[in-house]
Motif scaffolding. Structure first.
Motif, PDB file in Angstrom:
ATOM      1  N   SER A  29       0.842  -1.193   0.000  1.00  0.00           N
ATOM      2  CA  SER A  29       0.000   0.000   0.000  1.00  0.00           C
ATOM      3  C   SER A  29       0.882   1.249   0.000  1.00  0.00           C
ATOM      4  O   SER A  29       2.077   1.184   0.306  1.00  0.00           O
ATOM      5  CB  SER A  29      -0.895   0.014   1.240  1.00  0.00           C
ATOM      6  N   THR A  30       0.281   2.367  -0.320  1.00  0.00           N
ATOM      7  CA  THR A  30       1.007   3.636  -0.305  1.00  0.00           C
ATOM      8  C   THR A  30       1.666   3.860   1.049  1.00  0.00           C
ATOM      9  O   THR A  30       2.868   4.135   1.131  1.00  0.00           O
ATOM     10  CB  THR A  30       0.056   4.800  -0.637  1.00  0.00           C
ATOM     11  N   GLN A  31       0.895   3.727   2.121  1.00  0.00           N
ATOM     12  CA  GLN A  31       1.443   3.993   3.448  1.00  0.00           C
ATOM     13  C   GLN A  31       2.511   2.987   3.837  1.00  0.00           C
ATOM     14  O   GLN A  31       3.521   3.351   4.447  1.00  0.00           O
ATOM     15  CB  GLN A  31       0.334   4.022   4.508  1.00  0.00           C
ATOM     16  N   ALA A  32       2.345   1.717   3.467  1.00  0.00           N
ATOM     17  CA  ALA A  32       3.368   0.710   3.785  1.00  0.00           C
ATOM     18  C   ALA A  32       4.683   1.031   3.081  1.00  0.00           C
ATOM     19  O   ALA A  32       5.762   0.904   3.679  1.00  0.00           O
ATOM     20  CB  ALA A  32       2.874  -0.683   3.403  1.00  0.00           C
ATOM     21  N   CYS A  33       4.612   1.461   1.820  1.00  0.00           N
ATOM     22  CA  CYS A  33       5.829   1.844   1.090  1.00  0.00           C
ATOM     23  C   CYS A  33       6.504   3.044   1.738  1.00  0.00           C
ATOM     24  O   CYS A  33       7.731   3.065   1.907  1.00  0.00           O
ATOM     25  CB  CYS A  33       5.497   2.160  -0.368  1.00  0.00           C
ATOM     26  N   ILE A  34       5.705   4.041   2.082  1.00  0.00           N
ATOM     27  CA  ILE A  34       6.253   5.244   2.716  1.00  0.00           C
ATOM     28  C   ILE A  34       6.875   4.892   4.065  1.00  0.00           C
ATOM     29  O   ILE A  34       7.974   5.360   4.395  1.00  0.00           O
ATOM     30  CB  ILE A  34       5.158   6.326   2.853  1.00  0.00           C
ATOM     31  N   ASP A  35       6.203   4.041   4.847  1.00  0.00           N
ATOM     32  CA  ASP A  35       6.723   3.644   6.158  1.00  0.00           C
ATOM     33  C   ASP A  35       8.052   2.907   6.040  1.00  0.00           C
ATOM     34  O   ASP A  35       8.987   3.157   6.813  1.00  0.00           O
ATOM     35  CB  ASP A  35       5.705   2.775   6.901  1.00  0.00           C
ATOM     36  N   LEU A  36       8.152   1.992   5.063  1.00  0.00           N
ATOM     37  CA  LEU A  36       9.412   1.263   4.871  1.00  0.00           C
ATOM     38  C   LEU A  36      10.553   2.199   4.486  1.00  0.00           C
ATOM     39  O   LEU A  36      11.659   2.103   5.000  1.00  0.00           O
ATOM     40  CB  LEU A  36       9.255   0.189   3.793  1.00  0.00           C
ATOM     41  N   GLU A  37      10.261   3.113   3.573  1.00  0.00           N
ATOM     42  CA  GLU A  37      11.287   4.062   3.145  1.00  0.00           C
ATOM     43  C   GLU A  37      11.699   4.971   4.306  1.00  0.00           C
ATOM     44  O   GLU A  37      12.885   5.256   4.489  1.00  0.00           O
ATOM     45  CB  GLU A  37      10.772   4.890   1.974  1.00  0.00           C
ATOM     46  N   GLU A  38      10.730   5.401   5.089  1.00  0.00           N
ATOM     47  CA  GLU A  38      11.022   6.259   6.244  1.00  0.00           C
ATOM     48  C   GLU A  38      11.890   5.525   7.274  1.00  0.00           C
ATOM     49  O   GLU A  38      12.820   6.098   7.843  1.00  0.00           O
ATOM     50  CB  GLU A  38       9.712   6.714   6.886  1.00  0.00           C
ATOM     51  N   LYS A  39      11.610   4.250   7.469  1.00  0.00           N
ATOM     52  CA  LYS A  39      12.346   3.474   8.479  1.00  0.00           C
ATOM     53  C   LYS A  39      13.751   3.096   8.014  1.00  0.00           C
ATOM     54  O   LYS A  39      14.706   3.178   8.772  1.00  0.00           O
ATOM     55  CB  LYS A  39      11.564   2.210   8.834  1.00  0.00           C
ATOM     56  N   TYR A  40      13.906   2.690   6.748  1.00  0.00           N
ATOM     57  CA  TYR A  40      15.171   2.132   6.286  1.00  0.00           C
ATOM     58  C   TYR A  40      15.948   3.023   5.321  1.00  0.00           C
ATOM     59  O   TYR A  40      17.115   2.764   5.041  1.00  0.00           O
ATOM     60  CB  TYR A  40      14.934   0.774   5.614  1.00  0.00           C
ATOM     61  N   GLY A  41      15.339   4.040   4.769  1.00  0.00           N
ATOM     62  CA  GLY A  41      16.007   4.894   3.792  1.00  0.00           C
ATOM     63  C   GLY A  41      16.638   6.122   4.428  1.00  0.00           C
ATOM     64  O   GLY A  41      16.227   6.570   5.500  1.00  0.00           O
ATOM     65  N   ALA A  42      17.635   6.664   3.753  1.00  0.00           N
ATOM     66  CA  ALA A  42      18.248   7.918   4.206  1.00  0.00           C
ATOM     67  C   ALA A  42      17.253   9.052   4.001  1.00  0.00           C
ATOM     68  O   ALA A  42      16.493   9.054   3.030  1.00  0.00           O
ATOM     69  CB  ALA A  42      19.527   8.192   3.424  1.00  0.00           C
ATOM     70  N   HIS A  43      17.257  10.015   4.891  1.00  0.00           N
ATOM     71  CA  HIS A  43      16.298  11.116   4.839  1.00  0.00           C
ATOM     72  C   HIS A  43      16.912  12.338   4.156  1.00  0.00           C
ATOM     73  O   HIS A  43      17.217  13.333   4.785  1.00  0.00           O
ATOM     74  CB  HIS A  43      15.832  11.470   6.260  1.00  0.00           C
TER      75      HIS A  43
END
Length: 170
Positions: free
Chosen positions: A58-72
């Motif tokens: 889902s949109t929110q699941a993708c955003i959550d994963l990127e927020e948790k594991y991706g550089a900001h």
């Protein structure tokens, strides 16, 4: 092992640090165990609970994963794109958009242009990439064309600004 300045090196590939070798090993293991080929997408822990179209997150699941594991380093719009064709892109919910950003002009020719994708496939089937530790049969001709076209003495093709600073120091 997380120290990027590790001196330990692989004698077969002297440019590799231990950190690089660990990443290459993990990628090799993944590719070796991946029976569906390189194009298969990784499945995250969140994928099992996904209800989105076509089995994607889902949109929110993708955003959550990127927020948790991706550089900001960016603050993107809350839209999760999954495919593109020409000037149009689609999100994980199937909503269609016009892509007016064009990846900051990196894809101003449109997404998945057939002439470009065919050239990419043809080249990848011949020689995917050469390190600057080697010469290749296309770089000199390309450099000659670009310098003549723009009236410059030399050119340094690169994919980041780091190479420019490094070359200026050298």
């Amino acid at each position: 092992l997380s120290d990027h300045n590790t001196v330990s090196r692989n004698p077969e590939h002297p440019q590799d640090t231990c950190h690089t070798m660990m990443i290459k090993s993990a990628i090799s293991t993944y590719l070796r165990n991946n029976k569906q080929g390189v194009g298969r997408r990784l499945k995250s822990s969140a994928a099992a609970s996904s209800n989105a179209a076509h089995g994607s997150l889902s949109t929110q699941a993708c955003i959550d994963l990127e927020e948790k594991y991706g550089a900001h380093n960016y603050h993107p719009l809350p839209v999760v794109l999954t495919k593109g064709k020409g000037t149009r892109v689609w999100d994980v919910d199937g909503k269609e958009y016009f892509d007016f950003l064009s990846a900051y002009s990196a894809v101003n020719q449109g997404h998945c242009h057939p002439k470009i994708t065919n050239a990419l496939v043809d080249q990848a089937q011949t020689l995917t990439l050469t390190s600057r530790a080697f010469h290749n049969d296309a770089l000199g001709e390309y450099c000659e064309f670009v310098t003549n076209y723009f009236g410059m003495d030399r050119v340094l093709p690169m994919n980041t600004g780091v190479e420019g600073g490094e070359t200026a120091v050298k």
